[in-house]
Design a protein around this motif. Sequence first.
Motif, PDB file in Angstrom:
ATOM      1  N   ARG A  50       0.177   3.808  12.257  1.00  0.00           N
ATOM      2  CA  ARG A  50       0.159   2.606  13.094  1.00  0.00           C
ATOM      3  C   ARG A  50      -0.790   1.579  12.494  1.00  0.00           C
ATOM      4  N   GLU A  51      -1.958   2.057  12.070  1.00  0.00           N
ATOM      5  CA  GLU A  51      -2.921   1.137  11.460  1.00  0.00           C
ATOM      6  C   GLU A  51      -2.364   0.546  10.170  1.00  0.00           C
ATOM      7  N   ALA A  52      -1.666   1.366   9.376  1.00  0.00           N
ATOM      8  CA  ALA A  52      -1.084   0.871   8.124  1.00  0.00           C
ATOM      9  C   ALA A  52      -0.052  -0.216   8.381  1.00  0.00           C
ATOM     10  N   ARG A  53       0.650  -0.124   9.502  1.00  0.00           N
ATOM     11  CA  ARG A  53       1.659  -1.130   9.844  1.00  0.00           C
ATOM     12  C   ARG A  53       1.057  -2.340  10.535  1.00  0.00           C
ATOM     13  N   GLU A 109      10.100  -2.575  11.952  1.00  0.00           N
ATOM     14  CA  GLU A 109      10.506  -3.944  11.706  1.00  0.00           C
ATOM     15  C   GLU A 109       9.294  -4.783  11.301  1.00  0.00           C
ATOM     16  N   GLY A 110       9.522  -5.796  10.478  1.00  0.00           N
ATOM     17  CA  GLY A 110       8.450  -6.698  10.089  1.00  0.00           C
ATOM     18  C   GLY A 110       8.238  -6.732   8.595  1.00  0.00           C
ATOM     19  N   ALA A 111       7.255  -7.556   8.189  1.00  0.00           N
ATOM     20  CA  ALA A 111       7.051  -7.829   6.770  1.00  0.00           C
ATOM     21  C   ALA A 111       6.341  -6.704   6.044  1.00  0.00           C
ATOM     22  N   VAL A 112       5.594  -5.854   6.759  1.00  0.00           N
ATOM     23  CA  VAL A 112       4.808  -4.811   6.119  1.00  0.00           C
ATOM     24  C   VAL A 112       5.717  -3.644   5.744  1.00  0.00           C
ATOM     25  N   VAL A 113       5.590  -3.194   4.500  1.00  0.00           N
ATOM     26  CA  VAL A 113       6.325  -2.023   4.028  1.00  0.00           C
ATOM     27  C   VAL A 113       5.324  -0.904   3.810  1.00  0.00           C
ATOM     28  N   VAL A 114       5.608   0.260   4.385  1.00  0.00           N
ATOM     29  CA  VAL A 114       4.695   1.395   4.311  1.00  0.00           C
ATOM     30  C   VAL A 114       5.359   2.544   3.585  1.00  0.00           C
ATOM     31  N   LEU A 115       4.715   3.007   2.515  1.00  0.00           N
ATOM     32  CA  LEU A 115       5.098   4.235   1.835  1.00  0.00           C
ATOM     33  C   LEU A 115       4.092   5.298   2.255  1.00  0.00           C
ATOM     34  N   ALA A 116       4.563   6.448   2.727  1.00  0.00           N
ATOM     35  CA  ALA A 116       3.649   7.443   3.283  1.00  0.00           C
ATOM     36  C   ALA A 116       3.837   8.797   2.619  1.00  0.00           C
ATOM     37  N   ALA A 162       9.347  -2.261 -14.630  1.00  0.00           N
ATOM     38  CA  ALA A 162       9.080  -1.824 -13.259  1.00  0.00           C
ATOM     39  C   ALA A 162       9.822  -2.716 -12.268  1.00  0.00           C
ATOM     40  N   ASP A 163      10.474  -2.082 -11.300  1.00  0.00           N
ATOM     41  CA  ASP A 163      11.189  -2.821 -10.260  1.00  0.00           C
ATOM     42  C   ASP A 163      10.276  -3.236  -9.119  1.00  0.00           C
ATOM     43  N   GLY A 164       9.083  -2.687  -9.096  1.00  0.00           N
ATOM     44  CA  GLY A 164       8.131  -3.049  -8.059  1.00  0.00           C
ATOM     45  C   GLY A 164       6.744  -2.579  -8.431  1.00  0.00           C
ATOM     46  N   LEU A 165       5.746  -3.204  -7.805  1.00  0.00           N
ATOM     47  CA  LEU A 165       4.350  -2.880  -8.033  1.00  0.00           C
ATOM     48  C   LEU A 165       3.708  -2.480  -6.715  1.00  0.00           C
ATOM     49  N   ILE A 166       2.886  -1.439  -6.752  1.00  0.00           N
ATOM     50  CA  ILE A 166       2.140  -1.016  -5.571  1.00  0.00           C
ATOM     51  C   ILE A 166       0.678  -1.392  -5.781  1.00  0.00           C
ATOM     52  N   VAL A 167       0.133  -2.144  -4.841  1.00  0.00           N
ATOM     53  CA  VAL A 167      -1.289  -2.481  -4.852  1.00  0.00           C
ATOM     54  C   VAL A 167      -1.878  -2.080  -3.512  1.00  0.00           C
ATOM     55  N   HIS A 168      -3.196  -2.159  -3.399  1.00  0.00           N
ATOM     56  CA  HIS A 168      -3.843  -1.834  -2.135  1.00  0.00           C
ATOM     57  C   HIS A 168      -4.188  -3.127  -1.414  1.00  0.00           C
ATOM     58  N   ALA A 169      -3.486  -3.391  -0.303  1.00  0.00           N
ATOM     59  CA  ALA A 169      -3.763  -4.564   0.518  1.00  0.00           C
ATOM     60  C   ALA A 169      -3.553  -4.171   1.971  1.00  0.00           C
ATOM     61  N   PRO A 170      -4.621  -3.959   2.729  1.00  0.00           N
ATOM     62  CA  PRO A 170      -4.502  -3.489   4.110  1.00  0.00           C
ATOM     63  C   PRO A 170      -3.626  -4.390   4.973  1.00  0.00           C
ATOM     64  N   ALA A 171      -3.059  -3.797   6.018  1.00  0.00           N
ATOM     65  CA  ALA A 171      -2.095  -4.509   6.857  1.00  0.00           C
ATOM     66  C   ALA A 171      -2.680  -5.739   7.502  1.00  0.00           C
ATOM     67  N   HIS A 172      -3.954  -5.702   7.930  1.00  0.00           N
ATOM     68  CA  HIS A 172      -4.496  -6.865   8.630  1.00  0.00           C
ATOM     69  C   HIS A 172      -4.573  -8.069   7.702  1.00  0.00           C
ATOM     70  N   LEU A 173      -4.651  -7.835   6.401  1.00  0.00           N
ATOM     71  CA  LEU A 173      -4.603  -8.944   5.451  1.00  0.00           C
ATOM     72  C   LEU A 173      -3.171  -9.365   5.183  1.00  0.00           C
ATOM     73  N   ASP A 208       0.818  -1.197   0.000  1.00  0.00           N
ATOM     74  CA  ASP A 208       0.000   0.000   0.000  1.00  0.00           C
ATOM     75  C   ASP A 208       0.854   1.250   0.000  1.00  0.00           C
ATOM     76  N   ARG A 209       0.229   2.312  -0.444  1.00  0.00           N
ATOM     77  CA  ARG A 209       0.773   3.672  -0.381  1.00  0.00           C
ATOM     78  C   ARG A 209      -0.212   4.456   0.466  1.00  0.00           C
ATOM     79  N   VAL A 210       0.236   4.955   1.602  1.00  0.00           N
ATOM     80  CA  VAL A 210      -0.656   5.659   2.527  1.00  0.00           C
ATOM     81  C   VAL A 210      -0.540   7.156   2.270  1.00  0.00           C
ATOM     82  N   SER A 211      -1.655   7.783   1.921  1.00  0.00           N
ATOM     83  CA  SER A 211      -1.665   9.233   1.729  1.00  0.00           C
ATOM     84  C   SER A 211      -2.373   9.886   2.901  1.00  0.00           C
ATOM     85  N   LEU A 212      -1.633  10.658   3.675  1.00  0.00           N
ATOM     86  CA  LEU A 212      -2.250  11.397   4.771  1.00  0.00           C
ATOM     87  C   LEU A 212      -3.133  12.515   4.235  1.00  0.00           C
TER      88      LEU A 212
END
Length: 343
Positions: free
Chosen positions: A45-48, A67-74, A186-197, A27-31
């Motif tokens: 915090r929710e995004a992570r 730390e952890g598997a979730v990567v957050v772009l903000a 493309a070196d990477g793809l951004i999709v929407h997948a919430p952290a709880h999933l 995901d890409r989180v836009s404040l």
Amino acid sequence: MSSTLERHAVAVGELLVGEGPAVVIGDRVSLRAHPAETDAYEVLREARGLPGGLAAEGVAEGAGAREGAVVVLAEPRTAADLPAIAALADAVVVGAAWTRDIPLVRAAAELGLPVVVERRAGAPLEEWLGLADYCAVEGDGRVILCERGPLDLGLLRAARTASGRPVLADVSADPGLSPAAVAAGADGLIVHAPAHLRLAPAFPYGTPPLPRGGAVRRGTGQGTSDAEVEALTAWRVAEEAMTVVGALLRPESPATIPECRAAIDRVDAALATLLERRAALAGTVQRLKPVGGFAGRDLARERALVARMALRAPSLGEARLAPVMNAVIEAGLHLAEERARRS
């Protein structure tokens, strides 16, 4: 325009973008998508997938929080969001809508995180790469380009070639473009997948490909709501593109045994996908031939096939490829005969 042609790789959380396999980011989180009074710390915090309680004074704990598997772009709304991004995000996004807000761009670049520079809608290549160079100078040099919105894959490829920087494609609006984006470089793809999933045990890291029909089904432990099914399907489409298309088109130079095995697994996944497709086509041929099955084998055609394949795989050569293709052909014939008996 940047003239740096040397390839750069940038670590974003536990992912390496720009070297090795393409990556999928959840995901890409836009404040900016939240009301102005929203607590940026709570959103991130929710995004992570973190529990509450990391208050603003906990900025020093940011490295542990990341730390952890979730990567957050903000993406920040204002400079006031940057401390929360420094504490809880893996990269800061210079959004396409405000690339000309130079004070905020400078503040984001100086944050000490990798900077993801999106292309302003309609912006030419020179403007995009110039902004990336500016962020590299103002920051620590860790800059990633990102194409989003209506994707210009030709421009994406040109940016990657001209700059040497990694390039992401945000396919969250249309995950079906994932294969084309990987093919474009493309070196990477951004999709929407919430952290709880993304954090759930059933989340499909390294799972089998999508079922026929292209969607994750309900009732499989992989999401229950329509939104969850859609998010899981988007992730699977992106991972399938990264695995299959990447194995065919993306060069890799693994340096360790685990990296080598992971690369082999991706090639094997591509092989399996092509073998399934070949079996389906071979079955159609068997139905159309006057004499099908083993009795209708065309050995001269098979020898010519092996010779053509040897041109693509000269290190294996005809002698080694012949038994491989014989096994593939016979497997397809057995399958066609089994299906004919059942019909």
